[in-house]
Enzyme design. Structure first.
Site, PDB file in Angstrom:
ATOM      1  NE  ARG A 173       5.906  -0.812  10.167  1.00 19.61           N
ATOM      2  CZ  ARG A 173       4.783  -0.843   9.436  1.00 19.61           C
ATOM      3  NH1 ARG A 173       4.762  -0.283   8.229  1.00 19.61           N
ATOM      4  NH2 ARG A 173       3.709  -1.417   9.893  1.00 19.61           N
ATOM      5  NE  ARG A 182      -4.691  -1.078  10.082  1.00 20.05           N
ATOM      6  CZ  ARG A 182      -3.650  -0.663   9.361  1.00 20.05           C
ATOM      7  NH1 ARG A 182      -3.672   0.501   8.749  1.00 20.05           N
ATOM      8  NH2 ARG A 182      -2.599  -1.423   9.266  1.00 20.05           N
ATOM      9  NE  ARG A 203       1.690  -5.086  11.021  1.00 18.53           N
ATOM     10  CZ  ARG A 203       2.798  -5.014  10.287  1.00 18.53           C
ATOM     11  NH1 ARG A 203       3.941  -5.467  10.777  1.00 18.53           N
ATOM     12  NH2 ARG A 203       2.768  -4.474   9.092  1.00 18.53           N
ATOM     13  CE  LYS A 231      -2.114  -1.152   3.857  1.00 18.99           C
ATOM     14  NZ  LYS A 231      -1.451  -2.447   4.117  1.00 18.99           N
ATOM     15  NE  ARG A 274       7.511  -2.870   6.169  1.00 17.51           N
ATOM     16  CZ  ARG A 274       6.181  -2.918   6.233  1.00 17.51           C
ATOM     17  NH1 ARG A 274       5.463  -2.296   5.318  1.00 17.51           N
ATOM     18  NH2 ARG A 274       5.589  -3.576   7.198  1.00 17.51           N
TER      19      ARG A 274
HETATM   20  P1  AP5 Z   1       4.791  -1.674   1.836  1.00 18.50           P
HETATM   21  O1  AP5 Z   1       4.484  -0.763   0.711  1.00 18.50           O
HETATM   22  O2  AP5 Z   1       5.551  -1.142   2.991  1.00 18.50           O
HETATM   23  O3  AP5 Z   1       3.455  -2.429   2.334  1.00 18.50           O
HETATM   24  P2  AP5 Z   1       2.173  -1.888   3.113  1.00 18.50           P
HETATM   25  O4  AP5 Z   1       0.964  -2.483   2.465  1.00 18.50           O
HETATM   26  O5  AP5 Z   1       2.220  -0.410   3.245  1.00 18.50           O
HETATM   27  O6  AP5 Z   1       2.386  -2.634   4.488  1.00 18.50           O
HETATM   28  P3  AP5 Z   1       2.327  -2.087   5.993  1.00 18.50           P
HETATM   29  O7  AP5 Z   1       2.975  -3.150   6.841  1.00 18.50           O
HETATM   30  O8  AP5 Z   1       2.843  -0.700   6.099  1.00 18.50           O
HETATM   31  O9  AP5 Z   1       0.809  -2.112   6.262  1.00 18.50           O
HETATM   32  P4  AP5 Z   1       0.156  -2.124   7.606  1.00 18.50           P
HETATM   33  O10 AP5 Z   1      -1.248  -1.898   7.200  1.00 18.50           O
HETATM   34  O11 AP5 Z   1       0.422  -3.345   8.407  1.00 18.50           O
HETATM   35  O12 AP5 Z   1       0.888  -0.976   8.444  1.00 18.50           O
HETATM   36  P5  AP5 Z   1       0.533   0.534   8.775  1.00 18.50           P
HETATM   37  O13 AP5 Z   1       1.768   1.314   8.808  1.00 18.50           O
HETATM   38  O14 AP5 Z   1      -0.590   0.997   7.931  1.00 18.50           O
HETATM   39  O15 AP5 Z   1       5.553  -2.943   1.206  1.00 18.50           O
HETATM   40  C1  AP5 Z   1       6.040  -3.987   2.022  1.00 18.50           C
HETATM   41  C2  AP5 Z   1       7.421  -4.448   1.513  1.00 18.50           C
HETATM   42  O16 AP5 Z   1       7.258  -5.085   0.251  1.00 18.50           O
HETATM   43  C3  AP5 Z   1       8.420  -3.313   1.300  1.00 18.50           C
HETATM   44  O17 AP5 Z   1       9.690  -3.734   1.705  1.00 18.50           O
HETATM   45  C4  AP5 Z   1       8.385  -3.079  -0.227  1.00 18.50           C
HETATM   46  O18 AP5 Z   1       9.645  -2.627  -0.710  1.00 18.50           O
HETATM   47  C5  AP5 Z   1       8.045  -4.456  -0.740  1.00 18.50           C
HETATM   48  N1  AP5 Z   1       7.215  -4.431  -1.952  1.00 18.50           N
HETATM   49  C6  AP5 Z   1       6.183  -3.588  -2.223  1.00 18.50           C
HETATM   50  N2  AP5 Z   1       5.647  -3.886  -3.418  1.00 18.50           N
HETATM   51  C7  AP5 Z   1       6.349  -4.945  -3.922  1.00 18.50           C
HETATM   52  C8  AP5 Z   1       6.283  -5.695  -5.132  1.00 18.50           C
HETATM   53  N3  AP5 Z   1       5.369  -5.430  -6.080  1.00 18.50           N
HETATM   54  N4  AP5 Z   1       7.167  -6.714  -5.311  1.00 18.50           N
HETATM   55  C9  AP5 Z   1       8.095  -6.985  -4.346  1.00 18.50           C
HETATM   56  N5  AP5 Z   1       8.216  -6.305  -3.198  1.00 18.50           N
HETATM   57  C10 AP5 Z   1       7.343  -5.280  -2.977  1.00 18.50           C
HETATM   58  O19 AP5 Z   1      -0.045   0.397  10.261  1.00 18.50           O
HETATM   59  C11 AP5 Z   1       0.807   0.059  11.331  1.00 18.50           C
HETATM   60  C12 AP5 Z   1       0.022   0.045  12.631  1.00 18.50           C
HETATM   61  O20 AP5 Z   1      -0.514   1.358  12.900  1.00 18.50           O
HETATM   62  C13 AP5 Z   1      -1.191  -0.881  12.693  1.00 18.50           C
HETATM   63  O21 AP5 Z   1      -0.847  -2.206  13.018  1.00 18.50           O
HETATM   64  C14 AP5 Z   1      -2.025  -0.202  13.785  1.00 18.50           C
HETATM   65  O22 AP5 Z   1      -1.521  -0.514  15.049  1.00 18.50           O
HETATM   66  C15 AP5 Z   1      -1.784   1.279  13.512  1.00 18.50           C
HETATM   67  N6  AP5 Z   1      -2.792   1.861  12.607  1.00 18.50           N
HETATM   68  C16 AP5 Z   1      -2.570   2.400  11.378  1.00 18.50           C
HETATM   69  N7  AP5 Z   1      -3.730   2.824  10.833  1.00 18.50           N
HETATM   70  C17 AP5 Z   1      -4.705   2.543  11.732  1.00 18.50           C
HETATM   71  C18 AP5 Z   1      -6.117   2.709  11.737  1.00 18.50           C
HETATM   72  N8  AP5 Z   1      -6.778   3.254  10.681  1.00 18.50           N
HETATM   73  N9  AP5 Z   1      -6.815   2.292  12.832  1.00 18.50           N
HETATM   74  C19 AP5 Z   1      -6.180   1.755  13.880  1.00 18.50           C
HETATM   75  N10 AP5 Z   1      -4.841   1.549  13.942  1.00 18.50           N
HETATM   76  C20 AP5 Z   1      -4.120   1.929  12.867  1.00 18.50           C
HETATM   77 MG    MG Z   2       2.494   0.921   4.853  1.00 17.13          MG
END
Ligand code: AP5
Ligand code: MG
Length: 215
Positions: free
Chosen positions: A161, A88, A172, A13, A127
């Protein structure tokens, strides 16, 4: 355009949002990045969010919804935004609908990134993100930085992270299935859902996403 990105942790994402936001000239709003910035600046909001994030649980709605609303009300988001990681759960989706209705606006599309679980586990395990800005994302084998441990974009230090550890990732994914996946049906019922495969090269996924958004 007003777009929501959904998909499991590690789907890409954040990676896709960077390109899509640039192509569409709208700000990328990631609640995860906003929480991490608050934690690194040791704000009160960051202190309240930290334990939930470390455990891989959702930060409570009363903290999250207000933070997201404040960001969406910034002037740069007046003509559109790309939401990454918000909403979410269904109550956040309902709060977003209410917010937009009050402002006389609506969502244009919800882009769902589909990837199987063993691939997201590999993506998360490798990552590395930047200390200066968690939107600067790399992968040790799929998207390696030019210099080991150094961000290509700003020269910052790359690190893993805390919530990318194996046990936390398991939680997660569980939280995604039980709390976040229901919003997919919620948006399908509104006719907003566009599902694409997030497998393959990053540029190919961006192209698929742009095609799906144009439909
Ligand atoms: P990346 O782009 O980093 O993936 P992502 O989908 O953004 O994954 P996240 O882990 O950031 O999502 P998340 O939803 O768990 O975390 P968030 O920060 O939102 O890509 C991943 C890896 O793959 C990278 O190394 C990249 O280089 C590689 N990659 C990408 N595309 C590729 C491809 N095509 N081929 C190969 N490799 C590829 O949330 C974190 C925490 O915050 C949550 O757990 C929660 O505690 C809190 N939080 C955030 N939002 C909320 C909310 N709305 N409500 C409540 N809590 C929340
Ligand atoms: Mg992300």
């Amino acid at each position: 355009m007003r777009i929501v990105l959904v998909g499991p942790p590690g789907a890409g994402k954040g990676t896709q949002a960077a390109f899509l936001a640039k192509n569409l000239s709208i700000p990328h709003i990631s609640t995860g990045d906003l929480f991490r910035a608050n934690i690194s600046q040791n704000t009160e909001l960051g202190q309240r969010a930290k334990a939930f994030m470390d455990a891989g649980d959702l930060v409570p709605d009363e903290i999250t919804i207000g933070m997201a609303k404040d960001r969406m009300e910034q002037p740069d988001a007046a003509n559109g935004f790309l939401l990454d990681g918000f909403p979410r759960n269904v109550s956040q989706a309902e709060a977003l609908d209410a917010m937009l209705t009050d402002a006389g606006m609506k969502l244009d599309a919800v882009l769902d990134l589909e990837v199987e679980e063993d691939e997201v586990v590999k993506r998360i395990a490798g990552r590395r993100i930047c200390r200066n800005d968690s939107a600067h994302v790399f992968h040790v084998s799929y998207a390696p930085p030019k210099t080991d441990g150094v961000c290509d974009t700003c020269g910052g230090e790359l690190y893993q992270r805390g919530d990318d550890s194996e046990g936390t990732v398991r939680n997660r994914l569980e939280v995604y299935h039980t709390q976040t996946e229901p919003i997919i049906d919620y948006y399908k019922a509104q006719g907003l859902l566009r599902t694409i495969s997030a497998l393959g090269d990053v540029q190919d996924v961006t192209q698929r996403a742009m095609d799906a958004l144009k439909k």
